[in-house]
Design a protein around this motif. Structure first.
Motif, PDB file in Angstrom:
ATOM      1  N   ASP A  45       0.861  -1.175   0.000  1.00 55.58           N
ATOM      2  CA  ASP A  45       0.000   0.000   0.000  1.00 55.58           C
ATOM      3  C   ASP A  45       0.905   1.234   0.000  1.00 55.58           C
ATOM      4  OD1 ASP A  45      -1.552   2.224   0.773  1.00 55.58           O
ATOM      5  OD2 ASP A  45      -2.889   1.001   1.991  1.00 55.58           O
ATOM      6  N   GLY A  46       0.839   2.021  -1.045  1.00 54.35           N
ATOM      7  CA  GLY A  46       1.703   3.186  -1.189  1.00 54.35           C
ATOM      8  C   GLY A  46       1.391   4.302  -0.216  1.00 54.35           C
ATOM      9  N   GLN A  47       0.191   4.322   0.333  1.00 51.87           N
ATOM     10  CA  GLN A  47      -0.192   5.361   1.282  1.00 51.87           C
ATOM     11  C   GLN A  47       0.370   5.080   2.673  1.00 51.87           C
ATOM     12  OE1 GLN A  47      -1.752   8.004   0.065  1.00 51.87           O
ATOM     13  NE2 GLN A  47      -1.988   7.028  -1.914  1.00 51.87           N
ATOM     14  N   SER A  48       0.263   3.830   3.099  1.00 52.05           N
ATOM     15  CA  SER A  48       0.677   3.474   4.463  1.00 52.05           C
ATOM     16  C   SER A  48       2.003   2.718   4.519  1.00 52.05           C
ATOM     17  CB  SER A  48      -0.405   2.606   5.114  1.00 52.05           C
ATOM     18  OG  SER A  48      -0.477   1.346   4.451  1.00 52.05           O
ATOM     19  N   GLY A  49       2.412   2.146   3.381  1.00 50.45           N
ATOM     20  CA  GLY A  49       3.617   1.318   3.368  1.00 50.45           C
ATOM     21  C   GLY A  49       3.364  -0.096   3.868  1.00 50.45           C
ATOM     22  N   LYS A  50       2.100  -0.424   4.194  1.00 51.20           N
ATOM     23  CA  LYS A  50       1.775  -1.756   4.704  1.00 51.20           C
ATOM     24  C   LYS A  50       1.886  -2.802   3.605  1.00 51.20           C
ATOM     25  CE  LYS A  50      -1.276  -0.334   8.426  1.00 51.20           C
ATOM     26  NZ  LYS A  50      -2.654  -0.331   8.933  1.00 51.20           N
ATOM     27  N   LYS A  51       2.233  -4.025   4.029  1.00 53.12           N
ATOM     28  CA  LYS A  51       2.418  -5.140   3.105  1.00 53.12           C
ATOM     29  C   LYS A  51       1.305  -6.163   3.320  1.00 53.12           C
ATOM     30  CE  LYS A  51       5.924  -8.178   3.735  1.00 53.12           C
ATOM     31  NZ  LYS A  51       7.273  -8.740   3.635  1.00 53.12           N
ATOM     32  N   TYR A  52       0.713  -6.596   2.221  1.00 55.37           N
ATOM     33  CA  TYR A  52      -0.363  -7.579   2.246  1.00 55.37           C
ATOM     34  C   TYR A  52      -0.008  -8.735   1.322  1.00 55.37           C
ATOM     35  CZ  TYR A  52      -2.940  -3.566   4.075  1.00 55.37           C
ATOM     36  OH  TYR A  52      -3.334  -2.478   4.818  1.00 55.37           O
ATOM     37  N   ILE A  53      -0.745  -9.825   1.454  1.00 58.15           N
ATOM     38  CA  ILE A  53      -0.578 -10.992   0.589  1.00 58.15           C
ATOM     39  C   ILE A  53      -1.804 -11.099  -0.307  1.00 58.15           C
ATOM     40  CG2 ILE A  53      -0.481 -13.523   0.544  1.00 58.15           C
ATOM     41  CD1 ILE A  53       1.099 -13.453   3.114  1.00 58.15           C
ATOM     42  N   THR A  54      -1.588 -11.536  -1.547  1.00 61.90           N
ATOM     43  CA  THR A  54      -2.706 -11.831  -2.448  1.00 61.90           C
ATOM     44  C   THR A  54      -2.555 -13.266  -2.947  1.00 61.90           C
ATOM     45  OG1 THR A  54      -3.898 -11.203  -4.452  1.00 61.90           O
ATOM     46  CG2 THR A  54      -1.525 -10.853  -4.470  1.00 61.90           C
ATOM     47  N   ASP A  55      -3.682 -13.884  -3.254  1.00 68.77           N
ATOM     48  CA  ASP A  55      -3.672 -15.258  -3.760  1.00 68.77           C
ATOM     49  C   ASP A  55      -3.368 -15.323  -5.253  1.00 68.77           C
ATOM     50  OD1 ASP A  55      -4.310 -16.287  -1.260  1.00 68.77           O
ATOM     51  OD2 ASP A  55      -6.470 -16.209  -1.631  1.00 68.77           O
ATOM     52  N   LYS A  56      -3.404 -14.191  -5.911  1.00 67.51           N
ATOM     53  CA  LYS A  56      -3.189 -14.167  -7.363  1.00 67.51           C
ATOM     54  C   LYS A  56      -1.704 -14.212  -7.697  1.00 67.51           C
ATOM     55  CE  LYS A  56      -7.468 -12.148  -8.470  1.00 67.51           C
ATOM     56  NZ  LYS A  56      -8.230 -12.432  -9.628  1.00 67.51           N
ATOM     57  N   LYS A  57      -1.405 -14.697  -8.893  1.00 71.18           N
ATOM     58  CA  LYS A  57      -0.027 -14.728  -9.386  1.00 71.18           C
ATOM     59  C   LYS A  57       0.251 -13.418 -10.124  1.00 71.18           C
ATOM     60  CE  LYS A  57       0.083 -19.667  -9.746  1.00 71.18           C
ATOM     61  NZ  LYS A  57      -0.100 -20.841 -10.517  1.00 71.18           N
ATOM     62  N   LEU A  58       1.528 -13.075 -10.254  1.00 68.61           N
ATOM     63  CA  LEU A  58       1.890 -11.839 -10.953  1.00 68.61           C
ATOM     64  C   LEU A  58       1.341 -11.809 -12.367  1.00 68.61           C
ATOM     65  CD1 LEU A  58       5.567 -10.875 -10.028  1.00 68.61           C
ATOM     66  CD2 LEU A  58       3.455  -9.874  -9.226  1.00 68.61           C
ATOM     67  N   VAL A  59       1.392 -12.937 -13.043  1.00 68.91           N
ATOM     68  CA  VAL A  59       0.924 -13.007 -14.434  1.00 68.91           C
ATOM     69  C   VAL A  59      -0.584 -12.714 -14.508  1.00 68.91           C
ATOM     70  CG1 VAL A  59       0.207 -15.335 -15.211  1.00 68.91           C
ATOM     71  CG2 VAL A  59       2.047 -14.183 -16.323  1.00 68.91           C
ATOM     72  N   GLU A  60      -1.349 -13.180 -13.542  1.00 68.11           N
ATOM     73  CA  GLU A  60      -2.787 -12.897 -13.501  1.00 68.11           C
ATOM     74  C   GLU A  60      -3.031 -11.415 -13.248  1.00 68.11           C
ATOM     75  OE1 GLU A  60      -5.119 -16.523 -11.515  1.00 68.11           O
ATOM     76  OE2 GLU A  60      -3.408 -15.861 -10.309  1.00 68.11           O
ATOM     77  N   LEU A  61      -2.295 -10.864 -12.289  1.00 70.54           N
ATOM     78  CA  LEU A  61      -2.459  -9.455 -11.958  1.00 70.54           C
ATOM     79  C   LEU A  61      -2.062  -8.555 -13.120  1.00 70.54           C
ATOM     80  CD1 LEU A  61      -1.159  -9.596  -8.308  1.00 70.54           C
ATOM     81  CD2 LEU A  61      -3.505  -9.133  -9.030  1.00 70.54           C
ATOM     82  N   ASP A  66      -4.741  -2.221 -15.024  1.00 74.99           N
ATOM     83  CA  ASP A  66      -4.681  -1.237 -16.099  1.00 74.99           C
ATOM     84  C   ASP A  66      -3.224  -0.990 -16.498  1.00 74.99           C
ATOM     85  OD1 ASP A  66      -4.757   1.013 -17.722  1.00 74.99           O
ATOM     86  OD2 ASP A  66      -6.184   2.087 -16.457  1.00 74.99           O
ATOM     87  N   GLY A  67      -2.890  -1.294 -17.747  1.00 78.82           N
ATOM     88  CA  GLY A  67      -1.535  -1.148 -18.252  1.00 78.82           C
ATOM     89  C   GLY A  67      -1.059   0.291 -18.367  1.00 78.82           C
ATOM     90  N   SER A  68      -1.969   1.260 -18.264  1.00 79.57           N
ATOM     91  CA  SER A  68      -1.537   2.652 -18.273  1.00 79.57           C
ATOM     92  C   SER A  68      -1.062   3.086 -16.885  1.00 79.57           C
ATOM     93  CB  SER A  68      -2.662   3.573 -18.764  1.00 79.57           C
ATOM     94  OG  SER A  68      -3.717   3.601 -17.835  1.00 79.57           O
TER      95      SER A  68
END
Length: 125
Positions: A45-61, A66-68
């Protein structure tokens, strides 16, 4: 409500991430960095610097985001244009990127293969 599910091109507004057993809907515009480490995918999170986990893979994300706004820097990192502070050449052909996130201890290097695309992306957005 039905039209939301009929439009497959609709970009995500939130990403579900985890902090312990709690699921959190993190706004896409708050995401500064997504990276993989030890087969887990983390979201910063760029606002707080907190780190989270996601179940998705980088390729899915990479496909869903949005590529822009988001760029796949290398095999390990996806970065947000909204949190790029600066960038500079690295080892002649690569690019080192600095983010505005406080206390971020990652060295983000855009790969040689992606460097020319990064320059075009950052210039056009």
């Amino acid at each position: 409500m039905k039209e939301i599910f009929e439009n497959p091109i609709r970009m995500k507004k939130r990403l579900i991430v985890k902090k312990g057993i709690e699921n959190i809907a993190l706004k896409i515009e708050d995401i500064a960095l997504i990276y993989t480490e030890n087969k887990l995918v983390f979201v910063i999170d760029g606002q707080s610097g907190k780190k989270y986990i996601t179940d998705k893979k980088l390729v899915e994300l990479e496909e869903e985001l949005d590529g822009s706004i988001f760029f796949r820097a290398n095999r390990k990192y996806i970065i947000s244009i909204n949190f790029i502070k600066a960038f500079k050449p690295f080892e002649k052909v690569k690019i080192q990127v600095y983010l505005t996130v406080p206390e971020l201890d990652h060295q983000i290097i855009v790969s040689q293969e992606s460097a020319k695309f990064f320059r075009k992306w950052i210039d056009e957005v």
